[in-house]
Design a protein around this motif. Structure first.
Motif, mmCIF file in Angstrom:
data_model
loop_
_atom_site.group_PDB
_atom_site.id
_atom_site.type_symbol
_atom_site.label_atom_id
_atom_site.label_comp_id
_atom_site.label_asym_id
_atom_site.label_seq_id
_atom_site.Cartn_x
_atom_site.Cartn_y
_atom_site.Cartn_z
ATOM 1 N N PHE A 67 60.739 32.591 50.989
ATOM 2 C CA PHE A 67 62.106 32.164 51.316
ATOM 3 C C PHE A 67 62.738 33.011 52.414
ATOM 4 C CE2 PHE A 67 61.360 30.559 47.087
ATOM 5 C CZ PHE A 67 61.883 29.280 47.166
ATOM 6 N N THR A 68 63.656 32.369 53.159
ATOM 7 C CA THR A 68 64.459 33.119 54.138
ATOM 8 C C THR A 68 65.530 33.905 53.384
ATOM 9 O OG1 THR A 68 66.124 31.388 54.320
ATOM 10 C CG2 THR A 68 64.241 31.227 55.814
ATOM 11 N N ALA A 69 66.254 34.734 54.147
ATOM 12 C CA ALA A 69 67.317 35.521 53.525
ATOM 13 C C ALA A 69 68.377 34.600 52.916
ATOM 14 C CB ALA A 69 67.932 36.449 54.573
ATOM 15 N N GLU A 70 68.491 33.379 53.473
ATOM 16 C CA GLU A 70 69.515 32.453 52.969
ATOM 17 C C GLU A 70 69.033 31.621 51.776
ATOM 18 O OE1 GLU A 70 70.840 28.946 54.846
ATOM 19 O OE2 GLU A 70 72.865 29.662 55.120
ATOM 20 N N THR A 72 66.373 29.408 51.904
ATOM 21 C CA THR A 72 65.649 28.182 52.247
ATOM 22 C C THR A 72 64.165 28.527 52.373
ATOM 23 O OG1 THR A 72 66.021 28.586 54.585
ATOM 24 C CG2 THR A 72 67.598 27.166 53.481
ATOM 25 N N LEU A 74 60.615 29.159 53.844
ATOM 26 C CA LEU A 74 60.143 29.582 55.163
ATOM 27 C C LEU A 74 59.320 28.479 55.821
ATOM 28 C CD1 LEU A 74 59.027 33.203 54.358
ATOM 29 C CD2 LEU A 74 60.654 32.557 56.112
ATOM 30 N N ALA A 75 59.219 28.555 57.134
ATOM 31 C CA ALA A 75 58.493 27.513 57.865
ATOM 32 C C ALA A 75 57.033 27.441 57.444
ATOM 33 C CB ALA A 75 58.596 27.773 59.357
ATOM 34 N N LEU A 87 59.232 18.467 51.338
ATOM 35 C CA LEU A 87 60.118 18.308 52.503
ATOM 36 C C LEU A 87 60.453 16.846 52.746
ATOM 37 C CD1 LEU A 87 58.929 20.478 55.506
ATOM 38 C CD2 LEU A 87 61.003 20.717 54.150
ATOM 39 N N THR A 109 52.288 30.860 60.476
ATOM 40 C CA THR A 109 53.046 29.944 61.339
ATOM 41 C C THR A 109 52.363 29.925 62.690
ATOM 42 O OG1 THR A 109 54.574 31.783 61.308
ATOM 43 C CG2 THR A 109 55.497 29.606 60.967
ATOM 44 N N ALA A 110 52.435 28.783 63.325
ATOM 45 C CA ALA A 110 51.834 28.690 64.645
ATOM 46 C C ALA A 110 52.668 29.525 65.613
ATOM 47 C CB ALA A 110 51.828 27.247 65.095
ATOM 48 N N HIS B 161 62.400 29.660 72.978
ATOM 49 C CA HIS B 161 62.183 28.903 71.730
ATOM 50 C C HIS B 161 63.224 29.202 70.646
ATOM 51 C CE1 HIS B 161 58.547 27.738 73.662
ATOM 52 N NE2 HIS B 161 58.032 28.937 73.612
ATOM 53 N N SER B 437 72.382 24.268 56.927
ATOM 54 C CA SER B 437 72.346 25.390 55.993
ATOM 55 C C SER B 437 73.627 25.368 55.166
ATOM 56 C CB SER B 437 72.249 26.705 56.766
ATOM 57 O OG SER B 437 73.471 26.926 57.449
ATOM 58 N N ASP B 439 75.946 27.268 55.453
ATOM 59 C CA ASP B 439 77.039 27.511 56.400
ATOM 60 C C ASP B 439 77.193 26.367 57.405
ATOM 61 O OD1 ASP B 439 77.598 29.855 55.168
ATOM 62 O OD2 ASP B 439 76.730 31.164 56.701
ATOM 63 N N ILE B 443 69.116 23.655 60.787
ATOM 64 C CA ILE B 443 67.796 24.177 60.398
ATOM 65 C C ILE B 443 66.774 23.090 60.691
ATOM 66 C CG2 ILE B 443 66.366 25.114 58.556
ATOM 67 C CD1 ILE B 443 68.772 25.911 57.031
ATOM 68 N N GLN B 445 63.386 20.871 60.607
ATOM 69 C CA GLN B 445 62.588 20.439 59.464
ATOM 70 C C GLN B 445 61.294 19.781 59.912
ATOM 71 O OE1 GLN B 445 63.473 20.649 55.773
ATOM 72 N NE2 GLN B 445 64.241 22.309 57.026
ATOM 73 N N ARG B 449 59.357 22.389 62.475
ATOM 74 C CA ARG B 449 59.371 23.804 62.072
ATOM 75 C C ARG B 449 57.968 24.315 61.776
ATOM 76 N NH1 ARG B 449 61.288 24.963 55.989
ATOM 77 N NH2 ARG B 449 59.309 24.259 55.191
ATOM 78 N N ARG B 451 56.546 26.126 63.669
ATOM 79 C CA ARG B 451 56.637 27.522 64.112
ATOM 80 C C ARG B 451 57.788 28.217 63.392
ATOM 81 N NH1 ARG B 451 54.545 24.413 67.360
ATOM 82 N NH2 ARG B 451 52.523 25.035 68.154
ATOM 83 N N LYS B 452 57.996 29.472 63.725
ATOM 84 C CA LYS B 452 58.987 30.247 62.959
ATOM 85 C C LYS B 452 60.370 30.106 63.591
ATOM 86 C CE LYS B 452 59.993 35.028 61.610
ATOM 87 N NZ LYS B 452 61.175 35.286 62.415
ATOM 88 N N PRO B 453 61.271 29.397 62.925
ATOM 89 C CA PRO B 453 62.619 29.282 63.487
ATOM 90 C C PRO B 453 63.382 30.600 63.310
ATOM 91 C CG PRO B 453 62.195 27.627 61.762
ATOM 92 C CD PRO B 453 61.133 28.654 61.667
ATOM 93 N N TYR B 455 66.465 30.903 62.534
ATOM 94 C CA TYR B 455 67.545 30.762 61.564
ATOM 95 C C TYR B 455 67.113 29.813 60.461
ATOM 96 C CZ TYR B 455 71.974 29.460 59.439
ATOM 97 O OH TYR B 455 72.973 29.241 58.528
ATOM 98 N N PRO B 456 67.412 30.105 59.227
ATOM 99 C CA PRO B 456 67.999 31.341 58.733
ATOM 100 C C PRO B 456 67.060 32.533 58.952
ATOM 101 C CG PRO B 456 68.096 29.595 57.076
ATOM 102 C CD PRO B 456 67.218 29.100 58.169
ATOM 103 N N ALA B 457 67.643 33.725 59.004
ATOM 104 C CA ALA B 457 66.839 34.914 59.235
ATOM 105 C C ALA B 457 65.828 35.084 58.112
ATOM 106 C CB ALA B 457 67.759 36.129 59.291
ATOM 107 N N THR B 458 64.649 35.587 58.470
ATOM 108 C CA THR B 458 63.665 35.877 57.424
ATOM 109 C C THR B 458 64.009 37.223 56.786
ATOM 110 O OG1 THR B 458 62.248 36.669 59.205
ATOM 111 C CG2 THR B 458 61.762 34.509 58.308
ATOM 112 N N LYS B 459 63.469 37.435 55.625
ATOM 113 C CA LYS B 459 63.766 38.631 54.844
ATOM 114 C C LYS B 459 63.219 39.873 55.578
ATOM 115 C CE LYS B 459 64.733 40.835 51.023
ATOM 116 N NZ LYS B 459 66.100 41.106 50.648
#
Ligand code: SF4
Lengths: 114, 861
Positions: A67-70, A72, A74-75, A87, A109-110, B161, B437, B439, B443, B445, B449, B451-453, B455-459
């Motif tokens: 999961f992301t910090a929010e 959701t 992760l990609a 999804l 992730t690519a 990107h 999100s 907020d 995001i 989908q 996605r 690749r690594k978006p 936002y939201p920030a990863t941990k």
């Protein structure tokens, strides 16, 4: 008062819980240290509830890997429910049908550029 | 083969066929037709039916078969016998058989997998199509998260990107050349056969200019794109965002030209901000609040009455004054006055004001257009940017500043403006749409996605991978951090050391930074396996060298990913195939097929198949069975049938070359007004992400710069600006040529021939006035030296088409591998001058700063 040991009550308990088989693929296996596990969840539970249970069991590294910090997904985290990507259903709010098989995949992730 | 055989066959052909495939001479994916005569590929032309390039190819694409038949191709497995590694060190190769090579690899990989699979690293720029997706699934099934791009992703799209992800919800973007009337290019040469969709954009650019679009090119070098523009604006390197912010200041604060409705409805501009920079939130729902001017109260941003929210103003709320995010943005850009920007950029303040006004007027805020019955905003003005503007220390902030020019005039994903590469698909086989999100922000989908978006920030956490991506929560990838972690493992405290590198289709020793530094990094791997077509510099450092198949020898379904290689805006959805035109020469084998043979031997083939079923969303009866073993062709066939139906298998694609799966609807082509999720112009989430990075790195004892994690965009000078060493008075920059890509094309006989005849390819281009002041004449041999002591030499070419403070070097020449006879030491290698240090890396995007100051000296011939 209802007899908790009656046959009728046992049926209801079974109806209120469902079993879910969780299979791990890719990098998440490093973290969980297992290829699969079976879990019981309340009937009608969502994928989000399944993840809450798994995160309780496997700790913060499990949550952080997926999961992301929010909060959701992760990609590179893919969740299949009976072979279908959540999804394309209701995401984490997808309801889990009884006796489902959930596949949790963590891939690279690519990268890109160009 | 007897060297006279092909010619004899040409005299009396009994086979003469044209095969549809996809080019791979650069990063892009043009549709090609390859003429095979008696088993020999003799000619390449564009496929006229293919929507990707409508029959056009560039010089690189036309010369693919010259690389195929290069007499110096690596065609047999080789094992190094000399343990010493270096550019001019003979590896003392010894041929071994494929069986021996695979047995050796199986033993080593088995040991690594049992010990700690993370000790295996894969490096490749081959990240698309069947090969790209399959090797990543292979790595994941093996159990390693360690992937190193080791190529142009050092400084190419790092500041692009993440920005298109934040603002369009997809990986790539481009101007809508069908309707754009005014285009500003910052450090990119769209239309000059480089960068993204080169042939498509070259054609569209020509059409747009003929139809009256004004093209302004902002670039220190005006040789290609600049020379075809209406106006070339020479700019000091690394200051593009100072110009963009000054233009925004003029539009917002001097002229009041901005799209209020767009900013209110589609950005976080109306969100109220507290004194500490965070959103003012609803205590009950935690949602960001906005100001309802009619009711005179705050409401959550998604409240049913939020449509009348205030875009601007400062409001007294619970004893605190809270401005809207847009109000802060507008005030913030006041400091980037044209006068101040002029000092940074060397562009006169009057010119900056004029450009801003032209751009603002061309956007025609408030205008509408009707397409297929849908009324849409028309904003026929766009700014686009790429490597020149973002290969800098503050890459991400630079990219954001330029994109915000488009945002403030509402030119995002609407006709005429800047378009994301297909952020929304409602057409089979794949559907996706960005979501909001908590907020309310965008995001991406589905396929968008992959690749690594950002936002939201990863941990943020202690790094597990060599790319340190756990410390870069908004970066698209961490290629440069990877090199730092290899060079300075003690700093980053990873719980393991790398044991093996498997590398293919990338050449980090030439395409990243100073080759000696990159060589030091790569020597940290105890064992290197390189799959290669040619004896690249990096392949020279391998312990095991395996002959890779050329792109004309391999099968790859669906290389034209829709979020990058399918034109944005109106048009068709189409999916292409790259197929073998000839059998692999010698003992060459497609590298990913070799990996899958190893997966079978190591017992994780079924596991990789399961991952692929998930990644590709393959449906029964075509999904891969975990207990089966498929050929590469069967894997492609099942994928094609799962997506397009049982009668659209591999055979169909081989015959037809591509499929058109539908025409884009207006919603798909111009999705902005149909989408709810908003674009952040105020990067509130950066604040928390930066705080997390700061806390984690402090705990780990790692010195890590977090100063760019700020909510408002900014221009900041690159470290080179602080250098006041006497004599180091020129910036050196790198520019692309239409007939070369990366290091790969430099030894192709056709293209090397073109370079010999091209004035710019092998020269060091100096501004004519500057050169004369230094006593340098056309053709003089000169030396460029950086403060770090790195130096290159070449012949001076005096030109008016380069900024007066700049020395410009083209392409990726000056090859260092003696096995590349034709290109060995021919031309100038720009990256030699680029130092590698943590201080020069953008902490947000992992871009390496290529802003280097040099001293120029005339040499005696
Ligand atoms: S632009 Fe790239 S993909 Fe297209 S023909 Fe040229 S080299 Fe090939």
């Amino acid at each position: 008062m209802e007899n908790p040991f009656s046959a009728e009550s046992a049926v209801r308990v079974n109806r209120d819980l469902m079993s879910v088989q969780v299979l791990y693929f890719g990098l998440i296996r490093n973290l969980v240290g297992a290829a699969e596990e079976a879990l019981s969840l309340p009937a009608g539970a969502t994928v989000r509830q399944l993840f809450d249970l798994l995160a309780d069991k496997h700790g913060a590294p499990f949550r952080d890997a997926l999961f992301t910090a929010e909060g959701t997904l992760l990609a590179n985290a893919i969740v299949l429910l009976d072979g279908k990507n959540i999804l394309y259903a209701n995401g984490l709010d997808t309801e889990i049908p009884p006796d489902s098989s959930a596949h949790i995949l963590l891939t690279m992730t690519a990268i890109g550029g160009g | 083969m007897n060297s006279s055989e092909p010619l004899r066959h040409l005299d009396s052909p009994h086979e003469d066929v044209w095969i549809k495939s996809t080019c791979y001479m650069c990063w892009n994916t043009c549709g090609i037709m390859v003429n095979r005569v008696n088993g020999v590929a003799v000619k390449i032309e564009g496929n006229p039916e293919c929507p990707q390039n409508h029959g056009k190819t560039c010089a690189k694409g036309n010369s693919g078969h010259i690389s195929l038949y290069d007499p110096h191709r690596v065609l047999a497995p080789l094992r190094r016998t000399n343990p010493t590694k270096g550019f001019d060190v003979d590896p003392m190769w010894q041929p071994i058989s494929w069986d021996e090579a695979l047995a050796l690899l199986e033993t080593k990989l088995k040991k690594i997998r049992a010990d700690d699979p993370r000790k295996l690293v894969l490096a490749s720029f081959d990240t698309r199509a069947q090969s790209g997706i399959f090797w990543m699934a292979w790595a994941s099934a093996f159990g390693t998260p360690n992937q190193w791009g080791g190529a142009a992703n050092y400084f190419c799209g790092n500041g692009f990107h993440p920005v298109t992800y934040l603002t369009h919800g997809t990986w790539f973007g481009e101007p809508d050349l069908r309707r754009c009337q005014y285009l500003i290019l910052f450090g990119t040469q769209n239309g000059s056969v480089v960068n993204h969709l080169p042939m498509d954009l070259a054609a569209k650019m020509a059409d747009a200019q003929m139809a009256g679009m004004k093209l302004v090119v902002v670039d220190p070098v005006g040789i290609h794109a600049g020379s075809t523009a209406h106006e070339w604006i020479p700019i000091r390197p690394g200051t593009d965002s100072a110009l963009a912010l000054a233009m925004i200041d003029v539009l917002l604060n001097e002229d009041g030209i901005y799209d209020r409705e767009f900013l209110r409805s589609f950005t976080n501009g109306p969100y109220l901000v507290r004194g500490d920079g965070r959103y003012l939130r609803d205590p009950a729902s935690n949602k960001p609040l906005v100001w309802d001017p009619e009711a005179g109260r705050t409401i959550p941003f998604d409240h049913p009455e939020a449509s009348r929210m205030a875009l601007e103003g400062t409001f007294a709320i619970n004893g605190e004054t809270s401005p809207t995010a847009f109000t802060l943005f507008k005030q913030h850009v006041r400091k980037f006055t044209p006068e101040r920007a002029s000092e940074a950029t060397t562009i006169p303040a009057d010119t900056i004001r004029r450009l801003a006004r032209e751009f603002g007027a061309a956007a025609r805020i408030g205008s509408k257009v009707t397409i297929d019955g849908e009324e849409l905003p028309l904003r026929p003005a766009a700014a686009n940017w790429y490597r020149g503007a973002i290969a800098h220390k503050h890459a991400m902030l630079n990219g954001l500043a330029i994109q915000f020019l488009n945002v403030i005039v509402g030119a995002i994903d609407v006709p005429g403006g800047h378009l994301g590469s297909n952020p929304l698909s409602e057409t089979p086989p794949l559907r996706w749409a960005p979501i909001a999100s908590a907020d309310g922000l965008l995001i991406p989908q589905g396929f968008a996605r992959r690749r690594k978006p950002p936002y939201p920030a990863t941990k943020v956490k202690a790094p597990e991978t060599l790319d340190l991506i756990d410390l870069a929560p908004v970066a698209p990838y961490g290629t440069t951090f990877f090199t730092e972690a290899l060079l300075h493992p003690e700093k980053f405290k990873l719980p393991y050391s790398p044991e093996m590198l498997i590398l293919s289709r990338c050449n980090p020793l030439m395409t990243c930074a100073n080759p000696e530094v990159m060589a030091e990094a790569i020597k940290k791997f105890p064992f290197i396996v390189a799959f290669a077509c040619e004896m690249t510099e990096t392949a020279q450092f391998a312990d095991l060298l395996l002959p890779d198949a050329h792109y004309l020898e391999r099968l790859d379904v669906f290389p034209n990913e829709p979020t990058e290689f399918m034109a944005a805006g109106e048009g068709e959805w189409y999916w292409m195939i790259r197929q073998p035109v000839v059998s692999p020469l010698g003992q060459a084998r497609p590298w990913v097929e070799v990996l899958y043979e190893l997966a079978d031997r190591l017992g994780f083939l079924g596991h990789a198949y399961q991952l692929l079923n998930g990644v590709l969303d393959l449906k029964q009866p075509f999904a891969y069975s975990a207990t089966a073993k498929y050929s590469w062709e069967e894997l492609a066939d099942r994928w094609a049938k799962s997506w397009f139906g049982p009668d659209r298998g591999l055979a169909w694609f081989k015959e037809n070359g591509f499929i058109v799966s539908g025409r884009k609807s207006v919603r798909e082509a111009y999705p902005r007004i149909f989408l709810k999720p908003r674009i952040p112009i105020y990067l509130e989430y950066f604040l928390e992400a930066g705080r997390e990075v700061e806390r984690t790195t402090r705990e780990l004892g790692i010195d890590w710069d977090t100063s760019d994690y700020q909510a408002l965009v900014e221009w900041k000078p690159c470290p080179a600006y602080d250098s006041a060493r006497p004599g180091y008075d020129l910036f050196v920059v790198n520019f692309k040529l239409p007939f070369h890509a990366l290091s790969y094309t430099s030894r192709n006989a056709f293209l090397a021939g073109l370079s010999e005849q091209n004035t710019y390819a092998y020269s060091i281009v100096l501004n004519a006035d500057t050169a004369r002041q230094k006593g340098i004449r056309n053709g003089d041999r000169i030396r460029l030296e950086s403060p770090e002591g790195y130096a290159v030499e070449g012949h001076a070419l005096l030109s008016e088409c380069v900024h007066r403070e700049v020395a410009a070097v083209a392409g990726c020449f000056g090859r260092k591998s003696p096995g590349l006879a034709r290109s060995y030491r021919r031309g100038v290698h720009f990256n030699t001058l680029v130092p590698h240090s943590f201080e020069r890396i953008d902490a947000l995007s992992a871009a390496l700063d290529s802003c280097v100051k040099v001293k120029v000296t005339r040499l005696k011939e």
